[in-house]
Design a protein around this motif. Structure first.
Motif, short mmCIF file in Angstrom:
data_model
loop_
_atom_site.label_atom_id
_atom_site.label_comp_id
_atom_site.label_asym_id
_atom_site.label_seq_id
_atom_site.Cartn_x
_atom_site.Cartn_y
_atom_site.Cartn_z
N ARG A 5 -4.85 -9.13 13.85
CA ARG A 5 -5.94 -9.99 13.43
C ARG A 5 -6.66 -10.60 14.63
O ARG A 5 -7.87 -10.77 14.63
N ARG A 6 -5.91 -10.87 15.68
CA ARG A 6 -6.48 -11.44 16.90
C ARG A 6 -7.11 -10.39 17.81
O ARG A 6 -7.56 -10.69 18.90
N GLY A 7 -7.13 -9.14 17.35
CA GLY A 7 -7.84 -8.09 18.08
C GLY A 7 -7.02 -7.30 19.07
O GLY A 7 -7.57 -6.56 19.89
N TYR A 8 -5.72 -7.41 19.02
CA TYR A 8 -4.86 -6.68 19.94
C TYR A 8 -4.42 -5.34 19.35
O TYR A 8 -4.28 -5.20 18.14
N GLN A 9 -4.17 -4.37 20.23
CA GLN A 9 -3.40 -3.19 19.87
C GLN A 9 -1.95 -3.60 20.09
O GLN A 9 -1.65 -4.28 21.08
N VAL A 10 -1.05 -3.17 19.23
CA VAL A 10 0.33 -3.65 19.29
C VAL A 10 1.29 -2.48 19.49
O VAL A 10 1.20 -1.46 18.81
N PHE A 11 2.19 -2.67 20.45
CA PHE A 11 3.20 -1.67 20.78
C PHE A 11 4.55 -2.35 20.93
O PHE A 11 4.64 -3.56 21.15
N VAL A 12 5.61 -1.56 20.88
CA VAL A 12 6.94 -2.02 21.25
C VAL A 12 7.11 -1.66 22.71
O VAL A 12 6.78 -0.55 23.12
N GLY A 13 7.59 -2.59 23.51
CA GLY A 13 7.76 -2.34 24.94
C GLY A 13 9.21 -2.05 25.29
O GLY A 13 10.13 -2.43 24.57
N MET A 14 9.40 -1.37 26.40
CA MET A 14 10.73 -1.11 26.93
C MET A 14 10.73 -1.39 28.42
O MET A 14 9.80 -1.04 29.13
N VAL A 15 11.78 -2.05 28.89
CA VAL A 15 11.97 -2.29 30.31
C VAL A 15 13.47 -2.22 30.59
O VAL A 15 14.26 -2.90 29.95
N ASP A 16 13.86 -1.34 31.49
CA ASP A 16 15.29 -1.15 31.83
C ASP A 16 16.17 -1.01 30.59
O ASP A 16 17.20 -1.66 30.47
N HIS A 17 15.76 -0.20 29.66
CA HIS A 17 16.51 0.07 28.43
C HIS A 17 16.63 -1.16 27.52
O HIS A 17 17.47 -1.18 26.62
N LEU A 18 15.83 -2.18 27.76
CA LEU A 18 15.79 -3.36 26.90
C LEU A 18 14.45 -3.37 26.17
O LEU A 18 13.42 -3.04 26.75
N GLU A 19 14.48 -3.77 24.91
CA GLU A 19 13.27 -3.78 24.11
C GLU A 19 12.53 -5.10 24.23
O GLU A 19 13.13 -6.17 24.17
N VAL A 20 11.21 -4.99 24.41
CA VAL A 20 10.33 -6.14 24.28
C VAL A 20 9.72 -6.01 22.88
O VAL A 20 9.12 -4.98 22.56
#
Length: 91
Positions: A5-20
């Motif tokens: 709604r705020r105009g973002y594209q949304v993804f799931v992130g990964m860093v060093d095998h940890l999920e954002v």
């Protein structure tokens, strides 16, 4: 849904095998990283939720949204912890 709604594209992130939980990318390629947890009252939960955000080495905003009633909001080395409902209504 709120990020969309705020105009973002949304993804799931990964860093060093940890999920954002959420990586939100705006029109100008600005980024917003979000972790969401019901509560971080326990120290081990707080550490677990902060860890992926701490591993991100850029200067984009990083948020930890919880249902904890944190007054005032807290800051952990540039990671802003705030109440999810306050954020939703536009703190």
């Amino acid at each position: 849904m709120e990020l969309l709604r705020r105009g973002y594209q949304v993804f799931v992130g990964m860093v060093d095998h940890l999920e954002v939980d959420f990586l939100a990318v705006g029109a100008g390629q600005e980024r917003l990283y979000l972790q969401v947890a019901y509560s971080t009252d326990k120290e081990e939960t707080l550490k677990r939720e902060l860890r992926p955000l701490q591993l991100i080495n850029d200067n984009y905003p990083k948020l930890l949204l919880t249902m904890d009633t944190v007054l005032p909001e807290q800051n952990f080395g540039g990671i802003r912890k705030t109440n999810a409902l306050n954020w939703l209504i536009g703190d």
